[in-house]
Motif scaffolding. Sequence first.
Motif, short mmCIF file in Angstrom:
data_model
loop_
_atom_site.label_atom_id
_atom_site.label_comp_id
_atom_site.label_asym_id
_atom_site.label_seq_id
_atom_site.Cartn_x
_atom_site.Cartn_y
_atom_site.Cartn_z
N SER A 34 0.79 -1.11 0.04
CA SER A 34 -0.05 0.05 -0.16
C SER A 34 0.81 1.35 -0.10
O SER A 34 0.54 2.11 -0.51
CB SER A 34 -0.92 0.16 1.18
OG SER A 34 -0.31 0.32 2.48
N LYS A 55 0.00 -5.54 -13.92
CA LYS A 55 -1.06 -5.36 -13.51
C LYS A 55 -1.76 -6.73 -12.84
O LYS A 55 -3.07 -6.37 -12.39
CB LYS A 55 -2.05 -4.59 -14.96
CG LYS A 55 -1.61 -3.23 -15.14
CD LYS A 55 -2.54 -3.20 -16.31
CE LYS A 55 -2.45 -1.48 -16.71
NZ LYS A 55 -3.08 -0.84 -17.63
N SER A 75 -1.99 -2.63 -8.19
CA SER A 75 -2.98 -1.61 -8.42
C SER A 75 -2.53 -0.71 -9.20
O SER A 75 -1.15 -0.40 -9.57
CB SER A 75 -3.56 -1.14 -7.10
OG SER A 75 -2.49 -0.39 -6.68
N GLU A 76 -3.68 0.11 -9.81
CA GLU A 76 -3.17 1.21 -11.02
C GLU A 76 -2.28 2.35 -9.92
O GLU A 76 -1.62 3.03 -10.46
CB GLU A 76 -4.52 1.83 -11.28
CG GLU A 76 -5.19 1.02 -12.22
CD GLU A 76 -4.37 1.06 -13.45
OE1 GLU A 76 -3.51 1.92 -14.06
OE2 GLU A 76 -4.86 -0.09 -14.46
N GLU A 77 -2.63 2.43 -8.71
CA GLU A 77 -2.26 3.37 -7.74
C GLU A 77 -0.55 3.04 -7.50
O GLU A 77 0.23 3.90 -7.65
CB GLU A 77 -2.84 3.48 -6.23
CG GLU A 77 -2.19 4.51 -5.45
CD GLU A 77 -2.73 4.19 -4.24
OE1 GLU A 77 -2.35 5.27 -3.32
OE2 GLU A 77 -3.95 3.70 -3.93
#
Length: 348
Positions: A50, A118, A122-124
């Motif tokens: 994250s 991918k 995540s895109e983030e």
Amino acid sequence: MKTKKWTVALLGIGLMLGSALTACGNNGGNAEAGATGASSAAASPSASASSSAASSTTDASTAAASPAAAAATRTYTDAVGRQVEIPVKPAKLVAHYFASEMVALGQPMIGTNHVNAKQSLSEEQLSGIEDVGGADLVPNAEKLIALAPDLIVVPDFVEKGDLDQLSKIAPTVAIAYGTDEFTRLRTLGDLVGRADAADAWIAAYEDKAAQTRDKLKSAISEGETATAFVLYGDKKLYVYGPARVGVTLYDSLGFVMPKSVGDAFAGGTELWKEISIEKLPDYAGDRILLVQSAGSEDTLQALKDSPIWSTLPAVKSGHAYVVPVRWGLNDPLTLEWQLDEAAKLLAP
């Protein structure tokens, strides 16, 4: 022949394209077989994933701010025996096919193959990281030249000619892709100067696995068996061995591998073996995970419609699960994801 070789190699990487996976039945799943100063983010799998974007920006700035650190080099012998002069602390890394590992290590990247990345990121997490995916299985040379990396990391299935061309752009290292997830993470940790981060991530993963087993101890009986199968777009059925999803089932969750499965993979290096639907009862455990890959919808329906499927004890007891294709991947972030998914899937 070169394109064909790359296509076979891609099968071992994994479940990216259903059509490419058709060939895996022909090689028995051998495509891959050829071969504490860590931050708090790296010490925790969830935190590592994250916080990647912020970590990348901070770490890259720190590395760039220290010319002496950036200039320090060492000689590294890669998976294909090449000796490469590499930066001790790479500041502008392109990790082709190893994005998940770099996130787990807290290592910034300036480029990666987005098609592959991918599947796990995540895109983030990919924000600000250039897509260098090119034709076949090598990164795009023009994009690499524009990025001016100080290190390029690629899998060992990239051919020598391509390695030579990439090496003209920046130091290029080939890493064995067919090793287990933890060995590969430690190898990459050593490569980019983050060996402690690799050890910390693995320790955090093992702790999470223990916590997941504890959560599920009332749901999983002692000695309960489990088997994972996968359907590909080639209309064929395959059984997994101890690798990939087997790491989660047997090593992390504590399921027992059926003897028939153990015998089938004894002494071998295959990731999976093709079986006929008629042989399914011979390998099926008390629990079944059926990984569905792209293009296998008709095959899945045909399997469910067969008289054999409905007779399996796991199906009768409601312990047969059709799971998404990510269950067939073998990167560190996916291993952690599988623990979260297993906690939901198998909860009492």
